[in-house]
Design an enzyme around this catalytic site. Structure first.
Site, short mmCIF file in Angstrom:
data_model
loop_
_atom_site.label_atom_id
_atom_site.label_comp_id
_atom_site.label_asym_id
_atom_site.label_seq_id
_atom_site.Cartn_x
_atom_site.Cartn_y
_atom_site.Cartn_z
N GLY A 1 -12.14 -35.90 83.71
CA GLY A 1 -11.46 -34.59 83.41
C GLY A 1 -10.33 -35.01 82.38
O GLY A 1 -9.80 -36.15 82.27
N ARG B 1 -18.16 -35.39 81.86
CA ARG B 1 -18.54 -36.20 83.16
C ARG B 1 -19.88 -36.46 82.86
O ARG B 1 -20.74 -35.82 82.26
CB ARG B 1 -18.60 -35.14 84.58
N ASP C 1 -9.73 -42.60 87.91
CA ASP C 1 -10.18 -43.52 88.65
C ASP C 1 -11.95 -43.53 88.55
O ASP C 1 -12.60 -44.59 88.58
CB ASP C 1 -9.89 -43.53 90.04
N THR D 1 -4.80 -38.88 84.12
CA THR D 1 -5.54 -37.96 84.97
C THR D 1 -4.30 -37.14 85.56
O THR D 1 -3.29 -37.76 85.98
CB THR D 1 -6.14 -38.57 86.17
N ASP E 1 -4.21 -35.98 88.33
CA ASP E 1 -4.12 -36.13 89.61
C ASP E 1 -3.19 -37.25 90.13
O ASP E 1 -2.87 -37.37 91.35
CB ASP E 1 -5.81 -36.53 90.16
N ASP F 1 -3.91 -40.31 90.82
CA ASP F 1 -4.39 -40.93 91.82
C ASP F 1 -5.03 -42.38 91.75
O ASP F 1 -6.02 -42.82 92.34
CB ASP F 1 -5.67 -40.08 92.61
N ARG G 1 -8.52 -32.51 94.96
CA ARG G 1 -9.58 -32.40 95.75
C ARG G 1 -9.58 -33.07 96.97
O ARG G 1 -9.70 -32.80 98.07
CB ARG G 1 -11.07 -32.47 95.36
#
Lengths: 328, 328, 328, 328
Positions: free
Chosen positions: D19, D80, D111, D134, D136, D138, D180
């Site tokens: 992303g 992706r 990740d 990212t 996120d 994460d 998500r």
């Protein structure tokens, strides 16, 4: 972190002092709500130190600080207050804390405010704790102050716009940002807008070097440039004229003004306000005073107010070197 | 509006000239795509009139103007070009149009650009059509110019931030916006930020009146104020000092600089760019020249380039009266 | 425009009704200050029509509307109020106006609010005047409503961001904007972001045409696209799946939500609020009612409330054609 | 930090994968310019891993990355890429690196991208270094990823607007942000908008608790609320209906979509891009691979790619507790 309920102390006062910074309201909200949650009564002093000297005071409750997290400025107002530097002013402030039964006072401001806070802390039993909030980021002991991130982003957004014109007109632009004595704001802004040249008070200014960089760029076909300069580096108006004379390239000066102090705080300024406000109340709950809540290497902690006031925060010159390479 | 395909003409040139304005790129995109759709070949002249004098020219296609609608500045660059005011410069421009086979030239700019365009139109067979684009909104014959709405909003957002500080510090702020000769920007900005005082070149400046308004407000408890001043009203630095001396209230000056010229255009500036760019190509398709595409009472139409250049656009003083009452 | 002081009437009420729109607060401020200036007492009814039915009322003064010009939402709050459509609700509203001595009522809202206002005007002596404020721009008789320009810009800024991702991932994006029945917002947003496809309720939806446009673009090497769709065009989630199936290109849906209703109003929304609010008070001062203040061809004027309610405002389909060519 | 000139290595490749995140372009610029400065040749692989599999490659120079620091998205595009998870895809990527003579590859992504990078690093001599980017946040081992700060601020600005409507209509708003599997974004956004309730995947969802908090607030007179929910917490549409049913209060859902991925990066995202990009080149210059450049407790450092991929980054639940008290 523990959120236990304080019992031995009763009243926390809040004052915002010195230049305003985005996130001061978020800090007022955080201190008020955390203190209320821990069982304190909360008082707000208005117009900076003037509020302690003249007893401008009003209760603050979780409800009365509702809807302010996103507002610039400070609902408690602020002033620069020369009277606080007089023995009479200081005495009145001490009396005001006593008469209002203030057990702990949270001072939200910059280094000037903290020096007054230190002087005050030596004359009163009230526990004094600082929360660093200034767009200048020049408080020693904390990696970042509330408001700095917002001011950086405000300046970056302005300069992104100015670059449109710089490129369209193939001009040199000097953009003066705030920072009378220190270059934290200029360095971070310069790095993140990709400025060709960054001028800070910490590095002796050499006009020749500026001219040469511009001429080298022009020789490579790059006919526009952004120079980010802290206001403390000297006469930027004269510099603009000197650049035109020495390089033959049209040069303009834009002084980013007070908008840098205002505006809705960024998420990061709000986050810091929450964390540092929470820490300040925690310090007072533990019956400590003479401290400043701060961020060190990503961790919320505290340092002595005295230490803060006696140290000068160093500017990381490595940033300027990095910016220099990135702008090649 | 008809979107028929032009046949008798072949090549349209585009030049952006004078001070840049947000939406110039959207106008370049509109002229290029509409012209291509109608069967024209499109050429872009670079660096304003300099591009015609020195033959800085490149083809423009629907693909080459992709992704620019939201960008400030102008991909064709622009300059102020004194050579265009000389007979030699003008002659070279005429020759350049001929040698490039330019049947119609779209001039995107303000009143200065249009005067040069008028002079040029009297010396060439190329059809010259103006598209008004300037943040000053001072082009006679059109109710609004491309870029004006963006500049107004940029200034409004800045002043919304400055008001945070004004209120927090209980200060008077003079905010100087662009406008050397005309007050369109100052008037609309002042009205929409709720400025306490608006100063424009069109209204003789009376210092006493300013002092009195501020003192009256202070007497009613309103200790902060925003004064929006066009740069053309005189020495705003001196005014700030005079206000402090006469009212006893802290006064600051903030000069909104070149950021007013840049930034991503607002929807309205993009919309006008689309409509006026389309109209300009339509005029050329109909084999007319010496015209300016414009907005009059909500309708896209055109007027004579000569008329535009000979008229002065009046500032609606009623707006200032309305602003005055709304700021009570 | 004359700003004479009204004498025969005494009290003006204000209500904001229906969906909120940015600029409603600026309109409340304008009506309150202009009315006060003309000698009226001003009352604010809270929570839309509910405020008239349940007598939620408070005085408004020039001071109490200070600092709201730049705020989204409405300080008077608003609701959708089904009780206003019942005879009992209507009767209570009539009584409320009488018991509060309201001579003129300014209704700030959209077409739904105006239908209720019309019904009310037929049952009361209070002069009812509408001020069109809705992001949908679907009020017949006015070229633009308060809040529309802000909503357009909010959506445009969002979509400018989404385009970053669309291009980076070479994806098709459907962006659904508000507009259950009408496509004013979608059309203006689509035109000004340079959307490849615009879908509005006014034009029968043909899936084949959408697939073909996307496939044609892909064949020309343009592998990302923005489709701006009004929510009223049907199931956009299904459309995204259908596009993927029919074109083989990754397709995403983004629904721009309630942020379109909020945020600080643009200069233009504030300007319209000032003008239309002023006009509404002027109408009441002249002892007229059953009117709506409006903008027609660049001029502030008024039309019959009855006319507004009986007409459907046409969408200028020419805009869609223009957008289509500009996106080639 | 040293900026010595590398000699033993020759070519650095760059790929952006997964992303997109705001600041990826700033990272491409940083890697390109630092690498050039150190004497490397730089190659950009386009469309993520697809570029390595299909040899979509182009040279990058300091000039070719000019003017991109402020742009969202990635000029190298990204996809992706399921093929990268097949032995054939992986083999082609290995061959591509060899045939292009790539000594070091900088992988800018999250990740998922790093897991592919790890697999690749075990099959090639090319030194692989990750730069975490990212929205996120994460990625284990780094306190912050490029793009996170921008996404937080984008969401905060959206929700500040939604709150206007929430308050005006006295409604409950659920705002779904991206995430998500993880709640980093939701937690920081919720804390900094002052959300009444924050729902993250890391904390088991209890509907009863949500209903009770809302009912308690309503009992205290607070009739609007913002619930910030990560998309991973479950069906937010159902939750909105359930809240309405259980509390009797109007509830709306707003899903903040792909705009969270786009937009001009904040200063902090640009700063991180500069530092982490610089670090990545430094690692390769020192002939190390299988590393990720990261930020740990305010210090730029690196960790093993293997470690990053095998760890799960913990969410600081203390933030949620703090947010909870601050929203009282």
């Amino acid at each position: 972190m523990s959120f236990f309920i304080g019992v031995s102390l009763k009243t926390i006062g809040i004052v915002t002092s010195g230049g305003d910074a985005p996130g001061m309201n978020a800090a007022i909200r955080a201190v008020t709500r955390i203190a209320s949650y821990r069982g304190f009564k909360v008082l707000g002093f208005e117009r900076g130190w003037e509020g302690l000297i003249s007893n401008f005071v009003r209760p603050l409750t979780p409800r009365s600080v509702s809807g302010i997290i996103q507002l610039g400025g400070t609902i408690l107002h602020t002033t620069r207050c020369p009277r606080m530097e007089t023995p009479e002013g200081m005495e009145k402030a001490v009396d005001c804390l006593a008469s209002n039964g203030v057990d702990g006072l949270v001072v939200i401001g910059g280094d000037g405010s903290f020096r007054a806070a230190l002087a005050l802390s030596e004359r009163t039993d009230t526990l004094i704790v600082g929360v660093p909030a200034t767009i200048d980021n020049d408080v020693a002991g904390t990696d970042e102050t509330i408001g700095f991130d917002t001011a950086v982003n405000t300046a970056v957004q302005e300069i992104d716009k100015i670059r449109d014109t710089a490129i369209s007109h193939e001009r040199i632009f000097i953009v003066e940002v705030m920072g009378r004595k220190r270059g934290f704001l200029a360095a971070m802004v310069g790095l993140t807008v990709g400025a060709e040249i960054i001028l800070v008070p910490e590095v002796p200014f050499k006009a020749e070097k500026v001219f040469n960089t511009i001429k080298d760029n022009a020789a490579k076909g790059k006919r526009s440039a952004i120079i980010v300069a802290a206001e403390g580096i000297g006469d930027t108006k004269k510099l603009a004229l000197d650049i035109e004379k020495n390089t033959g390239l049209e040069t303009r000066l834009s002084i980013l003004g007070y908008a840098q102090r205002g505006g809705s705080p960024t998420a990061r300024s709000r986050y810091l306000a929450g964390e540092l406000g929470n820490k300040a109340v925690e310090i007072i709950s533990e019956e400590n005073g003479g401290q400043v809540a701060c961020l060190q290497n990503g961790v919320i902690t505290s340092i002595d107010l005295k230490t803060t006031c006696s140290m000068e925060k160093p500017l990381d010159l490595r940033l300027l070197k990095l910016a220099d390479i990135l702008a090649t």
